[in-house]
Write an enzyme that holds these catalytic residues in place. Structure first.
Site, PDB file in Angstrom:
ATOM      1  CB  CYS A 359      -0.847   0.069   1.265  1.00  0.00           C
ATOM      2  SG  CYS A 359      -1.935  -1.305   1.449  1.00  0.00           S
ATOM      3  NE  ARG A 454      -9.329  -2.895  -2.938  1.00  0.00           N
ATOM      4  CZ  ARG A 454      -9.400  -4.192  -2.663  1.00  0.00           C
ATOM      5  NH1 ARG A 454      -9.936  -5.013  -3.512  1.00  0.00           N
ATOM      6  NH2 ARG A 454      -8.919  -4.656  -1.545  1.00  0.00           N
TER       7      ARG A 454
END
Ligand code: XMP
Length: 535
Positions: A359, A454
């Site tokens: 991430c 998303r």
């Protein structure tokens, strides 16, 4: 120092007051409420804390790891594989469920493909090779030898079928030899009448037990073919598979199954929008309807920002349309986010913004909360709303799972499983080492492949998307069975140290202390030359 100060010190130095004192201000090892309140100004994550041991009568091997995440969704271990396109498709989901956990099939594929991935999991019969390699009667034995050589098969017995897939016979490995290569299979096969078969519908609830009994009753027979009523070949049991599985059955953690004895399977869905930017209700409902028809056990409305109108509306709509369907939603990192999704109708809430190994949300957007603090804050809202929490991302070792489970009901892992043979993707060799691709669902490549929604972007190539994840590699690792065995062993040890016989007791008994950087170094192997690493 005055007499008052001396008497205070005396009170503090009582041994019982040092660790689990009743007065929270005096305790060194604090409950979650006292600990995280004391660190309200600081975002903490797994390596920032350690857990204190407590009196224990619990042996690690006796600990219970079942967890009910929603009505009708019970896992035997609290571990879920992430809905990422380099982690969970049917093969991973099958391996997870066989070990008692759950896989969430990702949505970076067409809706039709996702439905068939779910079907593969739901129709999986452990030990039954559902699509065995077949040959036809007019082929030569030499063709079969070439096939074995080309595809590196380690077996040489093949069912023989006709053009309609009906069973014609069995080509035994005894005749698949170079000396017979010029012979036709038709002349060398064991004819249909002499082949041992079982009807699909006779397999019952426990096909392995059925096959096991067959092999006991038929000494010397090592293959059992499954056929349907029209005699189409539907599968193949081998005695060695059945024996291995029967031995494994004594394992502590049973596969996670539904009421019809099928493996559990979850699937991710996105809050898809139509050309006008509105939630595409018809499409989402049709997609989830299809998943439910295939027997999906839970859907996960997976987005980077769950505390948002689109996700809330999607969850509300699904809850209304499918009142019985367990729903996971996320991701959030606040109490308000948990309450919002719980009120919309979610049963389990994913917590995590930016802790994942791939991430970059915190770097790119400057947003996100260190995972343990996020879990604490979320856990208090989850208790109030009676929903469960899934700690999503940032798990690098089994100790992290134990810490996560002091606040959450289960963990979601991506990176830990991405190197397993069961994850999608090819193995590649770089400088003599083997790797598999692992990428964030917010990486440019994954967003182009479909996951842009998303992250709140449109998958429009003309518009620039800001990636929030990296494309990376993971070294090829052991199988899911072995990776899970390590994680489970660690969880059970942690529970033994805390005197927690089950996961509810782990949440209740956990006592935390902050570790200094020196304390962290002390907790890892140090001052040695490491020969072998196992984490
Ligand atoms: P681990 O640490 O297990 O994390 O590899 C997996 C989790 O990370 C999340 N995820 C992302 N987060 N950008 C993000 O900020 C991304 O591109 C991305 N892709 C996945 C997700 O929650 C997953 O379960």
């Amino acid at each position: 120092m005055g007499p008052q100060a001396f008497s205070d010190m005396a009170a503090i130095r009582e041994p019982n007051d040092l660790d689990l004192a009743l007065d929270p201000d005096l305790a060194f090892f604090k409950s979650a409420d006292d600990f995280f309140s004391a660190y309200g100004h600081l975002g903490l994550t797994y390596d920032d804390v350690t857990l204190a041991t407590g009196y224990s009568e619990v042996l690690p091997r006796d600990t219970q790891l079942e967890i009910t995440l929603a009505e009708g969704l019970k896992l035997n271990i609290p571990i879920i594989s992430s809905d990422m396109d380099t982690v969970t498709e049917s093969r991973m989901a099958i391996a997870m469920a066989l070990n008692g956990g759950l896989g969430l099939i990702h949505y970076n594929m067409t809706e039709r493909q996702q439905l068939s991935e779910v079907s593969r999991v739901k129709n999986n019969i452990h030990g039954l090779i559902q699509d065995p390699v077949k040959v036809s009667a007019d082929q030569m034995i030499g063709d079969v030898l070439n096939l074995i050589e080309k595809r590196k098969f380690s077996f040489s017995t093949f069912p023989v079928v006709d053009g309609d897939g009906k069973l014609v016979g069995l080509l035994s490995g005894h005749v698949v030899k170079p000396r017979y290569s010029k012979r036709k299979i038709a002349d060398a096969l064991t004819p249909r009448g002499q082949v041992h078969t079982i009807h699909q519908k006779e397999l019952g609830r426990d096909p392995i037990a059925r096959a096991d009994k067959f092999f006991t009753d038929h000494p010397g027979i090592h293959k059992l073919l499954v056929v349907d009523e029209q005699d189409h070949l539907r599968g193949l049991f081998t005695m060695s598979d059945v024996e291995r599985i029967t031995q494994e059955r004594s394992a502590q953690f049973k596969p996670a199954r539904d009421s019809r004895f099928r493996l559990l399977c979850g699937a991710a869905v996105s809050a898809t929008r139509n050309a006008f930017g509105e939630l595409d209700r018809n499409r989402i409902l049709a997609h989830v309807g299809g998943l439910v028809e295939r027997g999906v056990d839970v859907v996960a409305v997976s987005t980077a920002h769950g505390h948002s109108k689109g996700v809330g509306d999607t969850v509300r709509m699904l809850r209304e349309a499918f009142p019985e369907l367990p729903i996971i939603a996320g991701n959030v990192t606040s109490a308000a986010g948990v309450e919002y999704l719980a009120e919309a109708g979610a049963d389990a809430i994913k917590v995590g913004q930016g802790p994942g190994s791939i991430c970059t949300t915190r770097i790119v957007a400057g947003v996100g909360i260190p995972q343990l603090t996020a879990l604490y804050v979320a856990s208090r809202a989850a208790q109030k709303k009676r929903v469960t929490l899934l700690a999503d991302g940032g798990i690098a070792k089994s100790g992290d799972v134990v810490k996560a489970l002091t606040l959450a009901h289960a963990v979601i892992c991506g990176g830990i499983f991405a190197g397993c043979p069961e994850s999608p993707g090819e193995v590649m060799e770089i400088s003599g080492k083997l790797y598999k691709q692992y990428r964030g669902m917010g990486s440019l490549a994954a967003m182009k492949a479909g996951s842009a929604t998303r992250y709140g972007h449109t998958p429009d190539p003309a518009r620039k998307m800001a990636p929030e994840g990296v494309e990376a590699l993971k070294e090829v690792s052991n199988s899911v069975d072995q990776v899970l065995a390590q994680l489970i062993g660690g969880i059970q040890s942690g529970m033994g140290y805390l005197g927690a016989a089950n996961l509810a007791q782990l949440r209740q008994k956990a006592r935390f202390i902050r570790v200094s950087p020196a304390g962290q170094r002390e907790g890892e192997p140090h001052d040695v030359v490491e020969l072998k690493t196992t984490t």
